[in-house]
Design an enzyme around this catalytic site. Structure first.
Site, PDB file in Angstrom:
ATOM      1  N   GLU A 120      -3.889   0.642   4.970  1.00 17.57           N
ATOM      2  CA  GLU A 120      -2.526   0.621   4.438  1.00 17.57           C
ATOM      3  C   GLU A 120      -1.940   2.022   4.469  1.00 17.57           C
ATOM      4  OE1 GLU A 120      -2.717  -0.023  -0.078  1.00 17.57           O
ATOM      5  OE2 GLU A 120      -4.762  -0.356   0.622  1.00 17.57           O
ATOM      6  N   LYS A 122      -0.431   5.569   3.291  1.00 19.56           N
ATOM      7  CA  LYS A 122      -0.659   6.521   2.199  1.00 19.56           C
ATOM      8  C   LYS A 122       0.714   7.079   1.825  1.00 19.56           C
ATOM      9  CE  LYS A 122      -3.454  10.631   1.082  1.00 19.56           C
ATOM     10  NZ  LYS A 122      -2.647  10.946  -0.032  1.00 19.56           N
ATOM     11  N   ASP A 124       3.718   9.049   0.246  1.00 22.12           N
ATOM     12  CA  ASP A 124       3.831  10.456  -0.127  1.00 22.12           C
ATOM     13  C   ASP A 124       4.737  10.573  -1.342  1.00 22.12           C
ATOM     14  OD1 ASP A 124       3.552  13.132  -0.085  1.00 22.12           O
ATOM     15  OD2 ASP A 124       4.835  13.479   1.657  1.00 22.12           O
ATOM     16  N   TYR A 231      -0.407   0.018  -4.887  1.00 20.68           N
ATOM     17  CA  TYR A 231      -1.518   0.021  -3.925  1.00 20.68           C
ATOM     18  C   TYR A 231      -2.881  -0.265  -4.534  1.00 20.68           C
ATOM     19  CZ  TYR A 231      -2.033   4.908  -5.477  1.00 20.68           C
ATOM     20  OH  TYR A 231      -2.192   6.036  -6.216  1.00 20.68           O
ATOM     21  N   LYS A 320      -5.229  11.817   6.983  1.00 23.44           N
ATOM     22  CA  LYS A 320      -3.925  12.464   6.787  1.00 23.44           C
ATOM     23  C   LYS A 320      -3.324  12.888   8.116  1.00 23.44           C
ATOM     24  CE  LYS A 320      -3.248  15.085   3.215  1.00 23.44           C
ATOM     25  NZ  LYS A 320      -2.944  15.533   1.864  1.00 23.44           N
ATOM     26  N   CYS A 414      32.132  39.853  11.750  1.00 19.58           N
ATOM     27  CA  CYS A 414      32.310  38.409  11.618  1.00 19.58           C
ATOM     28  C   CYS A 414      32.583  37.803  12.999  1.00 19.58           C
ATOM     29  CB  CYS A 414      33.475  38.107  10.675  1.00 19.58           C
ATOM     30  SG  CYS A 414      33.847  36.355  10.591  1.00 19.58           S
ATOM     31  N   CYS A 417      36.438  36.460  12.884  1.00 12.34           N
ATOM     32  CA  CYS A 417      37.640  37.276  12.714  1.00 12.34           C
ATOM     33  C   CYS A 417      37.397  38.751  13.006  1.00 12.34           C
ATOM     34  CB  CYS A 417      38.195  37.109  11.300  1.00 12.34           C
ATOM     35  SG  CYS A 417      37.183  37.915  10.053  1.00 12.34           S
ATOM     36  N   CYS A 432      31.511  37.610   5.145  1.00 15.58           N
ATOM     37  CA  CYS A 432      32.730  38.168   5.701  1.00 15.58           C
ATOM     38  C   CYS A 432      33.725  38.322   4.553  1.00 15.58           C
ATOM     39  CB  CYS A 432      33.284  37.219   6.769  1.00 15.58           C
ATOM     40  SG  CYS A 432      34.983  37.616   7.205  1.00 15.58           S
ATOM     41  N   CYS A 438      40.412  34.892   7.705  1.00 14.07           N
ATOM     42  CA  CYS A 438      39.321  34.413   8.561  1.00 14.07           C
ATOM     43  C   CYS A 438      39.414  32.891   8.639  1.00 14.07           C
ATOM     44  CB  CYS A 438      37.997  34.881   7.958  1.00 14.07           C
ATOM     45  SG  CYS A 438      36.556  34.356   8.864  1.00 14.07           S
TER      46      CYS A 438
HETATM   47  S1  IVH Z   1      -6.017   4.213  -3.299  1.00 13.15           S
HETATM   48  C1  IVH Z   1      -9.612   5.062  -6.079  1.00 13.15           C
HETATM   49  N1  IVH Z   1      -4.015   3.742  -1.714  1.00 13.15           N
HETATM   50  O1  IVH Z   1      -3.309   9.274  -2.378  1.00 13.15           O
HETATM   51  C2  IVH Z   1      -8.613   4.892  -5.037  1.00 13.15           C
HETATM   52  N2  IVH Z   1      -4.084   5.832  -2.803  1.00 13.15           N
HETATM   53  O2  IVH Z   1      -6.342  10.862  -3.153  1.00 13.15           O
HETATM   54  C3  IVH Z   1      -7.238   5.003  -5.522  1.00 13.15           C
HETATM   55  N3  IVH Z   1      -2.125   7.272  -2.365  1.00 13.15           N
HETATM   56  O3  IVH Z   1      -3.495  10.447  -5.436  1.00 13.15           O
HETATM   57  C4  IVH Z   1      -6.265   5.442  -4.512  1.00 13.15           C
HETATM   58  N4  IVH Z   1      -1.080   5.877  -1.044  1.00 13.15           N
HETATM   59  O4  IVH Z   1      -2.009   8.496  -5.368  1.00 13.15           O
HETATM   60  C5  IVH Z   1      -4.582   4.632  -2.530  1.00 13.15           C
HETATM   61  N5  IVH Z   1      -2.234   3.164  -0.329  1.00 13.15           N
HETATM   62  C6  IVH Z   1      -2.816   4.033  -1.137  1.00 13.15           C
HETATM   63  C7  IVH Z   1      -2.237   5.284  -1.433  1.00 13.15           C
HETATM   64  C8  IVH Z   1      -2.911   6.167  -2.256  1.00 13.15           C
HETATM   65  C9  IVH Z   1      -1.041   7.057  -1.626  1.00 13.15           C
HETATM   66  C10 IVH Z   1      -2.396   8.525  -3.092  1.00 13.15           C
HETATM   67  C11 IVH Z   1      -3.003   8.345  -4.430  1.00 13.15           C
HETATM   68  C12 IVH Z   1      -3.995   9.451  -4.607  1.00 13.15           C
HETATM   69  C13 IVH Z   1      -4.119  10.015  -3.233  1.00 13.15           C
HETATM   70  C14 IVH Z   1      -5.533   9.864  -2.734  1.00 13.15           C
END
Ligand code: IVH
Length: 688
Positions: A120, A122, A124, A231, A320, A414, A417, A432, A438
């Site tokens: 899934e 991650k 941000d 999640y 990542k 500038c 001008c 300026c 200008c």
């Molecule tokens: S699972 C014990 N799933 O990424 C497992 N984490 O270090 C719990 N994060 O701070 C985390 N998307 O906040 C999980 N789909 C996702 C996520 C996710 C973002 C963040 C989470 C954590 C860091 C992982």
């Protein structure tokens, strides 16, 4: 009496229930299913009706009412709470090879067992945990250090994708975890507004999300349009939840959580790699930011068998994405002149594909930036787009530097001008000084003056302003109010005014509309007139504070730098800029003409009393009955002034809880009396 009121409130309770249910349903359809079932006006009307009823009958108000989505409650401080289940982090890597290793190790440890993985996104953003008991949200806590976090329940309730009351079937007690993200579109709009108001923009959506969750005023948080992406789900012993991660998230979706559909059950490493590769390219097409992919063992009973390392589980890993970085030649540098004369150097780059868009330009900020990076003519620059949306120049690709290349020489005149640029002491930027001669500054100021948040003369767009300027009819903002119908009609013959070869009736109509819009702008409130003047560093918020403090243009015009610096959020630099602006005879003449034309030069505020007339307050800390903004407004409504810094002119320091120690020290040093909220209320009511 009690008996009667109990009977009397029954229909009220019923109506409140009905409104709450309907608003919840509409919210759900809107945020989860993208379906708008009623107009915004109708929705607002229902919300207002419920708010009014809750105010009249606070004892009947539910803590989970949809009105909580609008905010209004104040977070006095964010209580620290211990997590019931520690919030672990994940092992992470930037290398596909390590993902291959993770998969092989997991397969070995689970030898002989049937299992799969889930892949899934991650997200941000900011991790939070939500506790639900009997289907109701009872607490929202940030990750903090994993063991203890901040209680941000009041703000979390304003996020529409966080259900307050669950639907259908749900476990009686569990925790939902997820990430609060700031969708790109809302983030950009918010940052644009901040810049217009002269506030520092947020560097990226993650910082903005984090800052929003920590806002003291939940109504402000409600405006931020945050989103919660769930999640993870966990429950205490004895409470049964599905035994695969995939089904847990599906279950959560049915309860009313926003669970992103981008989750895939993968059987082997090839499927995992495919998912990663797909999202590495596709991620910029999502409406929110992600910084990687999370891979979890899907079968939750196997989690125990795999166990934990020192701080993260062995059954999951995060891949990542690298911040994307490219190197591209710097073709030239343009120098843009802003409406206040500030010069911004911009790198014109050989177009390059980066993070989903073609990058052709990037800011070089100011002369210090160029010197610090030691940019030479013809250099290749590294451009990066990480969590940030705006591409940034992050360095020089020295391997590509040609021998004998010369450092960039900053311009001294500038580009528009030809005036000699100046650099104020202690400032990194050049500007300026030829404000009134200008071209981009003149047009920029006119555009600012008529803009929506200033005088709001909508029909006077940039093209018309250019036209009026080149015809010699509008050289400064006061000229707008001298425009005559005949002048405008004559002007339209080259078609620019209507952008099509316009018939004379069309031209007449268009001229009349413009004159009506100009006339209407005379009713724009004083604070927006102050903003419209376009004084350097005076944004929308600053203008409001100046207007409230000085109450009319005459007082503002003659204020000394020292007095100006008393106003909250007005620092020395801004105070100097304001004072200099009003000392300019041309500006004084403009003000006189605007006054003559009938613009609002006095503030009109709801005045409750003049009890605090002549007093200046500095407000600090958190209050019980008011938010900080409310108490300041209250002071002003009673004739007092609010200042941002303590000086010998301060009458009282109004201190709440958690006040800054610096303010306290300064007040004590200068002998400024310190009063609390109760003292203040007594004062307003005339008791002390
Ligand atoms: S699972 C014990 N799933 O990424 C497992 N984490 O270090 C719990 N994060 O701070 C985390 N998307 O906040 C999980 N789909 C996702 C996520 C996710 C973002 C963040 C989470 C954590 C860091 C992982």
């Amino acid at each position: 009496m009690d008996l009667f009121s109990a009977i009397d409130t029954d229909p009220v309770r019923q109506r409140m229930d009905e409104l709450a249910k309907e608003l919840d349903r509409l919210n759900y359809e809107y945020y989860m299913n993208d379906r708008s079932l009623v107009s915004d006006e109708e929705f607002d009307r229902m919300m207002r009706e419920l708010q009014d009823l809750e105010q009249q009958y606070p004892e009947l108000a539910s803590p989970l009412s949809p009105t909580k989505r609008v905010g209004g409650e104040v977070n006095k401080s964010f209580r620290q709470v211990e997590h019931r289940f520690p919030m672990l982090s994940l092992g992470n890597t930037y290398s596909i090879a390590e993902i291959v290793e993770f998969e092989a190790r997991t397969r070995k440890l689970l030898a002989g067992q049937e299992f799969s993985y889930t892949c899934e996104l991650k997200y941000d953003g900011v991790a939070i945990g939500l506790t639900y008991k009997h289907g109701r949200l009872v607490q929202a806590v940030t990750r903090g250090n994993g063991a203890v976090g901040d209680d941000i329940t009041i703000n979390a309730k304003t996020i529409p994708t966080i259900p307050l009351q669950l639907r259908g079937d749900y476990p009686d007690d569990f925790e939902a975890r997820g990430e609060v993200v700031y969708p790109f579109e809302a983030f950009e709009a918010m940052n644009r507004q901040r810049e217009e108001e002269g506030q520092e923009p947020f560097a990226n959506p993650r910082n903005a999300a984090s800052g929003s969750l920590k806002l003291q005023d939940s109504a402000e948080c409600a405006k931020r349009k945050l989103m919660f992406c769930m999640y993870f789900m966990m429950a205490p012993d004895g409470i049964s939840i599905p035994d695969t991660h995939f089904n847990r998230l599906e279950y959560a979706r049915q309860m009313g959580f926003k669970v992103q559909p981008y989750i895939k059950e993968c059987k082997n490493i090839n499927e995992i790699k495919e998912f990663i590769e797909y999202w590495d390219k596709e991620r910029w097409n999502l409406p929110f930011g992600i910084d990687g992919i999370v891979i979890k063992v899907n079968q939750t009973p196997l989690w125990d068998a795999l166990g934990l390392t020192a701080k993260s589980p062995r059954w999951a890993i995060a891949f990542k994405f690298k911040a994307e970085r490219v190197s591209t030649p710097l073709e030239s540098i343009s120098y843009q002149v802003g409406r206040t004369g500030v010069i911004t150097p911009v790198a014109n780059l050989r177009p390059v594909w980066l993070g989903g868009t073609t990058v052709k330009r990037a800011t070089l900020v100011n002369a210090h930036f160029i010197a610090n990076m030691d940019i030479h003519i013809g250099d290749h620059l590294f451009i990066e787009k990480g969590g940030e949306i705006i591409p940034k120049v992050v360095g020089v690709d020295l391997e590509q530097r040609k021998q004998g290349s010369m450092p960039v020489q900053y311009i001294v005149r500038c580009p528009e001008c030809g005036a000699q640029l100046v650099r104020a002491e202690g400032e990194a930027g050049h500007y300026c000084p030829n404000a009134d001669g200008c071209h981009p500054q003149i047009i920029g100021r006119l555009e600012h003056f008529v803009s929506r948040k200033a005088m709001d003369i909508e029909s006077l767009g940039p093209e018309r302003l250019e036209l009026l300027y080149s015809a010699g009819l509008v050289k400064n903002v006061a000229d707008i109010y001298d425009l005559k119908r005949e002048q405008l009609i004559g002007l339209g013959t080259d078609a620019t005014i209507d952008s099509v070869k316009s018939s004379s009736t069309l031209q007449e109509k268009s001229a009349d509309n413009l004159l009506a819009a100009i006339e209407a702008s005379k009713q724009v409130p004083f604070e927006r007139v102050v903003f419209a003047l376009g004084i350097r560093y005076v944004g929308e918020v600053g203008a409001k504070k100046l207007a409230r403090y000085f109450k009319n243009m005459d007082a503002l015009m003659v204020a000394s730098e020292e007095e100006l610096a008393q106003v909250e959020d007005v620092g020395e630099v801004t105070a100097k800029a304001i004072s200099e602006w009003f000392l300019n005879p041309l500006h004084r003449q403009i003000i006189a003409r605007l006054k003559n034309a009938g613009l609002q030069m006095n503030g009109k505020w709801k005045v409750e009393s003049g009890k605090l007339e002549g007093m200046t307050f500095v407000v600090s800390g958190v209050f019980e009955h008011f938010s900080r903004e409310e108490i300041k407004a209250d002071i002003e409504n009673h004739g007092g002034k609010v200042s941002g810094s303590i000086s010998s002119k301060t009458t009282y320091l109004l201190a709440g809880e958690k006040m800054g120690p610096e303010k306290l020290k300064k007040a004590e040093k200068l002998g400024v009396p310190i009063i609390n909220e109760d003292d203040y209320l007594k004062k307003v009511r005339g008791e002390i």
